[in-house]
Design a protein around this motif. Structure first.
Motif, short mmCIF file in Angstrom:
data_model
loop_
_atom_site.label_atom_id
_atom_site.label_comp_id
_atom_site.label_asym_id
_atom_site.label_seq_id
_atom_site.Cartn_x
_atom_site.Cartn_y
_atom_site.Cartn_z
N GLU A 269 1.33 -1.65 -0.09
CA GLU A 269 -0.08 0.33 -0.08
C GLU A 269 1.12 1.22 0.17
O GLU A 269 0.68 2.10 -0.58
N ALA A 270 1.75 1.34 0.92
CA ALA A 270 3.41 2.33 1.13
C ALA A 270 3.35 2.19 -0.29
O ALA A 270 3.87 3.28 -0.95
N VAL A 271 3.84 1.84 -1.33
CA VAL A 271 4.24 1.66 -3.04
C VAL A 271 3.60 2.25 -3.28
O VAL A 271 3.53 3.14 -4.34
N ARG A 272 2.57 1.52 -3.56
CA ARG A 272 1.59 2.28 -4.23
C ARG A 272 0.94 3.64 -4.00
O ARG A 272 0.89 4.29 -5.25
N ALA B 200 3.30 5.99 -2.91
CA ALA B 200 4.06 7.06 -3.60
C ALA B 200 3.81 6.97 -5.01
O ALA B 200 4.31 8.26 -5.79
N VAL B 201 3.89 5.77 -5.50
CA VAL B 201 3.26 6.48 -7.16
C VAL B 201 2.56 6.87 -7.61
O VAL B 201 2.32 7.56 -8.47
N GLU B 202 0.87 6.91 -7.01
CA GLU B 202 0.49 7.31 -6.84
C GLU B 202 0.40 9.12 -6.85
O GLU B 202 0.29 10.07 -7.39
N ALA B 203 1.32 9.12 -6.35
CA ALA B 203 1.52 10.19 -5.56
C ALA B 203 2.84 11.21 -6.62
O ALA B 203 2.80 11.89 -6.82
N GLY B 204 3.14 10.04 -7.33
CA GLY B 204 3.86 10.72 -8.21
C GLY B 204 6.22 10.66 -8.30
O GLY B 204 6.63 10.70 -9.28
N LEU B 205 5.44 9.57 -7.70
CA LEU B 205 6.93 9.26 -7.60
C LEU B 205 7.77 7.86 -8.48
O LEU B 205 7.52 6.65 -7.79
N GLY B 206 7.94 7.83 -9.23
CA GLY B 206 8.69 6.74 -9.72
C GLY B 206 8.00 6.23 -10.67
O GLY B 206 6.34 5.87 -10.34
N ALA B 207 8.11 4.54 -10.87
CA ALA B 207 7.36 3.66 -11.28
C ALA B 207 7.70 2.25 -10.09
O ALA B 207 8.58 2.61 -9.47
N THR B 208 6.70 1.48 -10.44
CA THR B 208 6.46 0.23 -9.93
C THR B 208 6.09 -0.96 -10.73
O THR B 208 5.34 -0.41 -11.56
N VAL B 209 7.03 -2.36 -10.09
CA VAL B 209 5.92 -3.46 -10.06
C VAL B 209 4.79 -3.58 -9.16
O VAL B 209 6.19 -4.56 -8.49
N ILE B 210 4.32 -4.43 -9.23
CA ILE B 210 3.39 -4.65 -8.51
C ILE B 210 2.13 -5.42 -8.76
O ILE B 210 1.78 -5.79 -9.86
N SER B 211 1.86 -6.44 -7.78
CA SER B 211 0.68 -7.93 -8.21
C SER B 211 -0.56 -6.96 -8.57
O SER B 211 -0.85 -5.76 -8.40
N ALA B 212 -1.77 -8.05 -9.80
CA ALA B 212 -2.45 -6.87 -10.04
C ALA B 212 -3.02 -6.37 -9.88
O ALA B 212 -4.33 -5.58 -9.28
N SER B 213 -3.52 -7.44 -8.43
CA SER B 213 -4.34 -7.38 -7.06
C SER B 213 -4.50 -5.91 -6.70
O SER B 213 -5.27 -5.73 -5.90
N VAL B 214 -3.20 -5.90 -5.90
CA VAL B 214 -3.06 -4.48 -5.56
C VAL B 214 -2.59 -3.40 -6.17
O VAL B 214 -3.31 -1.97 -5.91
N ALA B 215 -2.65 -3.62 -8.01
CA ALA B 215 -3.05 -2.22 -8.44
C ALA B 215 -4.34 -1.94 -8.96
O ALA B 215 -4.00 -0.24 -9.36
N VAL B 216 -4.88 -3.03 -8.61
CA VAL B 216 -6.51 -2.56 -9.27
C VAL B 216 -7.62 -1.26 -9.11
O VAL B 216 -8.08 -0.50 -9.63
N ALA B 217 -6.89 -0.88 -7.65
CA ALA B 217 -8.33 0.12 -6.87
C ALA B 217 -7.84 0.98 -7.17
O ALA B 217 -8.36 2.44 -8.02
N GLY B 218 -5.75 1.68 -7.25
CA GLY B 218 -5.61 2.60 -7.88
C GLY B 218 -6.10 3.04 -9.33
O GLY B 218 -6.29 3.78 -10.13
N LEU B 219 -5.68 1.54 -10.75
CA LEU B 219 -6.00 1.72 -11.58
C LEU B 219 -6.95 2.22 -11.90
O LEU B 219 -8.27 2.90 -12.65
N GLU B 220 -8.84 1.41 -11.36
CA GLU B 220 -9.62 1.93 -11.68
C GLU B 220 -10.33 3.21 -10.72
O GLU B 220 -11.27 3.94 -11.55
N ALA B 221 -9.41 3.80 -10.65
CA ALA B 221 -9.94 5.41 -9.31
C ALA B 221 -9.08 6.13 -10.66
O ALA B 221 -9.85 7.28 -10.37
N GLY B 222 -8.10 5.45 -11.62
CA GLY B 222 -7.65 5.87 -12.43
C GLY B 222 -6.37 7.34 -11.91
O GLY B 222 -6.21 8.03 -11.91
N LEU B 223 -6.24 6.20 -10.31
CA LEU B 223 -4.69 6.87 -10.01
C LEU B 223 -3.37 6.52 -10.43
O LEU B 223 -2.34 7.26 -9.73
N LEU B 224 -3.78 5.87 -11.09
CA LEU B 224 -2.29 4.63 -11.40
C LEU B 224 -2.85 4.93 -13.03
O LEU B 224 -3.38 4.03 -13.64
#
Length: 293
Positions: free
Chosen positions: A229-232, A234-258
């Motif tokens: 959650e901290a990684v996600r 930080a990336v949503e806030a604009g600091l760089g890129a990351t590779v995470i599980s699709a399960s972790v990313a889905v909330a941010g992707l659906e909200a338009g934050l990622l």
């Protein structure tokens, strides 16, 4: 002193008769007499008065009868407990899981297990993959659930699910509008926010890089964080890129934050771990069977 001796003593004391006690226990009269005599001789105390052809409890025998009954009651309770444990009526199952699994994959299986076996208490602890493997190795957890295989000869692992890694950035990141980007270009041209070393996600990403002929040391890691959650965030806030599980990313992707960058990454497996030399409990077997279904 044995439980059989105590059973004979109590039966004789309650009936004030050796022969009737032997018949009730379905043993020979000589065996009943020998059990009582062994108790008396072994502890130097007389438990019965021999009066003519009859017997009666001594004061020591009367006091000992209370204790003997209590011991036999506890033994019966222990037998019942074993029966309930083997029948999954009650018990405790200790489980450790890595963060991604514990937060996004395992809960629905634990809910289903709880509904099927409400008397079994599950004690779940969360750590990274290395910590989970160590807990199972040391016997602190009966089952562990981790991302990827673990190299430990004392542990048995079985694949229980598949997971997909995704590369994500904030919507205003330059890669969000890039027409095409290779994994090598991403590694060499960007800053990264990653989980700590020892986490399954970090290990899987670095393994994917090695498989593509890219040295993990080429990553410019701007920030290491101890949770998905901290990684996600930080990336949503604009600091760089990351590779995470699709399960972790889905909330941010659906909200338009990622934004997901279309870079091919290999699928990884979730593994259940148990110790090679420790027999699994019925509860552990039941949980694995439920997951398998």
């Amino acid at each position: 002193m044995t439980l059989d001796q105590l059973r004979v003593f109590v039966a004789v004391a309650e009936r004030q008769h050796v022969t009737r006690a032997a018949e009730a226990l379905n043993i020979a009269q000589s065996a009943a007499s020998a059990a009582v005599a062994s108790l008396e001789a072994g502890h130097g105390v007389r438990l019965f008065h021999r009066v003519g052809r009859g017997i009666a409890l001594t004061e020591a025998g009367r006091l000992f009868l209370t204790e003997a009954r209590a011991v036999l009651a506890r033994a019966s309770a222990a037998e019942l407990a074993l029966a309930e444990l083997s029948g999954l009526v009650r018990g405790v199952l200790s489980v450790q899981a890595s963060q991604t699994i514990a937060s996004y994959w395992l809960p629905r299986h634990l809910v289903a297990f709880r509904r099927a076996y409400p008397g079994i208490e599950i004690r779940l602890e969360i750590g990274n993959t290395a910590q989970v493997a160590a807990a199972v190795h040391e016997g602190l957890a009966e089952l562990g659930f981790v991302e990827g295989a673990v190299e430990d000869e004392q542990l048995l692992g079985q694949v229980v699910a598949a997971d997909r890694l995704v590369l994500v950035v904030a919507p205003d990141h330059p890669w969000a509008t890039s027409p095409g980007l290779s994994l090598r270009e991403a590694v060499e041209g960007g800053e990264w926010v990653l989980r700590e070393r020892g986490s399954g996600t970090r290990s899987a990403f670095e393994g994917a890089l090695a498989g593509a002929g890219i040295a993990p040391g080429a990553l410019r890691v701007a920030l290491e964080l101890p949770s998905n959650e901290a990684v996600r965030a930080a990336v949503e806030a604009g600091l760089g890129a990351t590779v995470i599980s699709a399960s972790v990313a889905v909330a941010g992707l659906e909200a338009g934050l990622l934004h997901q960058v279309p870079v091919a990454l290999p699928e990884r497996s979730f593994h259940a771990l148990r110790h090679r030399e420790r027999a699994p409990s019925r509860a552990a077997e039941a949980l694995l069977a439920l997951i398998g279904r």
